[in-house]
Structure formats: C-alpha cells, structure tokens
Design an enzyme around this catalytic site. Sequence first.
Site, PDB file in Angstrom:
ATOM      1  CG  ASN A   9      -1.743   1.255   1.338  1.00  0.00           C
ATOM      2  OD1 ASN A   9      -1.778   2.057   0.404  1.00  0.00           O
ATOM      3  ND2 ASN A   9      -2.413   1.439   2.474  1.00  0.00           N
ATOM      4  CE  LYS A  11      -0.188   3.331   4.712  1.00  0.00           C
ATOM      5  NZ  LYS A  11      -0.087   3.466   6.157  1.00  0.00           N
ATOM      6  CG  HIS A  95      -5.962   2.305   5.035  1.00  0.00           C
ATOM      7  ND1 HIS A  95      -5.567   3.195   6.007  1.00  0.00           N
ATOM      8  CD2 HIS A  95      -4.964   1.393   4.930  1.00  0.00           C
ATOM      9  CE1 HIS A  95      -4.369   2.836   6.456  1.00  0.00           C
ATOM     10  NE2 HIS A  95      -3.987   1.740   5.814  1.00  0.00           N
ATOM     11  CD  GLU A  97      -2.839   5.719   6.598  1.00  0.00           C
ATOM     12  OE1 GLU A  97      -2.863   5.686   5.355  1.00  0.00           O
ATOM     13  OE2 GLU A  97      -1.870   5.301   7.267  1.00  0.00           O
ATOM     14  CD  GLU A 167      -4.031  -2.147   7.230  1.00  0.00           C
ATOM     15  OE1 GLU A 167      -3.160  -2.653   6.528  1.00  0.00           O
ATOM     16  OE2 GLU A 167      -4.361  -0.948   7.161  1.00  0.00           O
ATOM     17  N   GLY A 173       2.117   2.672  10.967  1.00  0.00           N
ATOM     18  CA  GLY A 173       3.097   3.748  10.866  1.00  0.00           C
ATOM     19  C   GLY A 173       3.767   4.114  12.185  1.00  0.00           C
ATOM     20  CB  SER A 212       4.734  -1.393  12.436  1.00  0.00           C
ATOM     21  OG  SER A 212       4.340  -0.045  12.623  1.00  0.00           O
TER      22      SER A 212
HETATM   23  P1  13P Z   1       2.824   0.708   7.811  1.00  0.00           P
HETATM   24  O1  13P Z   1       3.351  -0.611   7.274  1.00  0.00           O
HETATM   25  O2  13P Z   1       3.572   1.882   7.343  1.00  0.00           O
HETATM   26  O3  13P Z   1       2.635   0.645   9.300  1.00  0.00           O
HETATM   27  O4  13P Z   1       1.345   0.877   7.189  1.00  0.00           O
HETATM   28  C1  13P Z   1       0.450  -0.168   7.293  1.00  0.00           C
HETATM   29  C2  13P Z   1      -0.756   0.138   6.499  1.00  0.00           C
HETATM   30  O5  13P Z   1      -1.448   1.101   6.766  1.00  0.00           O
HETATM   31  C3  13P Z   1      -1.051  -0.726   5.352  1.00  0.00           C
HETATM   32  O6  13P Z   1      -2.282  -0.434   4.790  1.00  0.00           O
END
Ligand code: 13P
Length: 251
Positions: A9, A11, A95, A97, A167, A173, A212
């Site tokens: 991902n 992002k 997601h 976010e 997640e 993150g 992470s």
């Molecule tokens: P990280 O691997 O940066 O923690 O992000 C995970 C994530 O949001 C995958 O969709």
Amino acid sequence: MRQKLVIANWKMHGNLALNKQLLAACTEKLSSLKNVDVVVCVPYPYLAQAQSMLQNTSIAWGAQNLSKDSDGPFTGEVSANMLKDFGATHVIIGHSERATAYCESDENIATKFMQAKTHGLIPILCVGETLIEREAGVMQMVVAKQLDTIINTYGASVFAGTIISYEPIWAIGTGLAASAEQAQSMHKFIRDKVAEYDQTAASQLKILYGGSVNPQNAVQLFSMQDIDGGLIGKCSLNAQEFEGICQAAVR
Ligand code: 13P
C-alpha cells in the site's frame, strides 16, 4: 492451503521517476518467488504506469479506494470500471486513514466492498481497533461491528474470494507492530465469525495483517495459522525491505 499474499500500500507516496525504479526493482527481485502472490496498490494517477510496467509479470496491481457509485456526476470520484480499464485486480476498502480523515462510515465501506465485488475487483477490507479500544478490551467487539455491517446487509458468503486486512490503528506507521499472538488471535476471531455463517467462505478468505510489518517481524507473523500474509505501508516503498517481507511469506 491458502497461498500467502503480500500487498504493497504505497499510500500517497511516489512520482513517475521513483515509481519506475521501485517497480523495476520489484519485478526483478520478486518475479522468481514461488508460493507467494504479490500485489501493488498505487495512487490513481500511477495505475497506467503500474499497468505498463507490471503486465506480463507475476505481480498484480490495484488501487487504494473507489467510488461507491458505478458512474455519474460525482466530481473527483473514480469508479470500479475505471480501475478495471487500467488492469487493476484489487482495491483497498475502508483503510483507517481514509475512514478517519474522510469520515467513511461502516455503511459506506460496505457499499464500496460490494461495488468492487460486483464489478469483478477483489476488495481488501481493512478492519481494526484504536489503542483506547484495545486497552479497554473491546477490540473484538469493534472488529465484529465492522464486519457485521457487511454480513447483515449482504450475507457472510460475500467474503468468499475476498481479502480482509486486520490493521490495528495503533500499529500503523508507529513501528509498533502487533505481536504474532495478538494478530493470530484477532485473525482467528475474524475467520471464526465468518465460519459461523459460511464455512467455505471462511476457509477461502485471506486474512492479512497490516501495521509496521518489516522483514524481521514478518517471519513470525506469517508463521501463524490464520495470518495469510501482509498489507505493507512504509516497507513497501523500499524494494529491498519489501523483498525481505515477501521472502518471509515464502518460508
Ligand atoms: P505501515 O506498514 O507503514 O505501518 O502501514 C500499514 C498500512 O497502513 C497498510 O495499509
């Protein structure tokens, strides 16, 4: 036996030049890997680039969101068919976010999940709890509610052939991944919940862990019975680290 799956991902990262390097490195390093499926979910403008660089490789590509509508006067939205026009096979739905920043409700997410499915895209449904919810011990209740919106509207059988990504929001993150035991326990809870209604859908369902993941912790996470792979943020932007995670899935 479910084949392991690792999904990048990206992002809102990248540009044409950087993507070119990353996709070239990924195809070179990952094409020969057996027993793991790899998908890269890119920002919308780079779908054409992903298509031109990944077609005829073993790596698939997808998007990070889609419209809940099929077409029409929805300025700024992107439909399932538009994603398919660029060869996308997968799409991330709900997601955290997005759910937080753009106030996506469970109902909205459920509609998008079905929109993807009915147009032949594989939805990757994200679920997970906040740190406060985990500390209060209500994480299973929170995840159950996220799944119930889909189950109560469309039935649990819709999960057949789809992907759920657990997640935990506190792990995204932060560098603080869930332990393999914490993740396994939630993954089993999710699979058992779907199995209450539909055993076949539950056994086919791929449940990924996201938050992470790195090449080191991936080894233990991916060794757990109900963890079928990972949804990778930060480490998917580094070809070497992403390869390390894919290697962990092969073991
Ligand atoms: P990280 O691997 O940066 O923690 O992000 C995970 C994530 O949001 C995958 O969709």
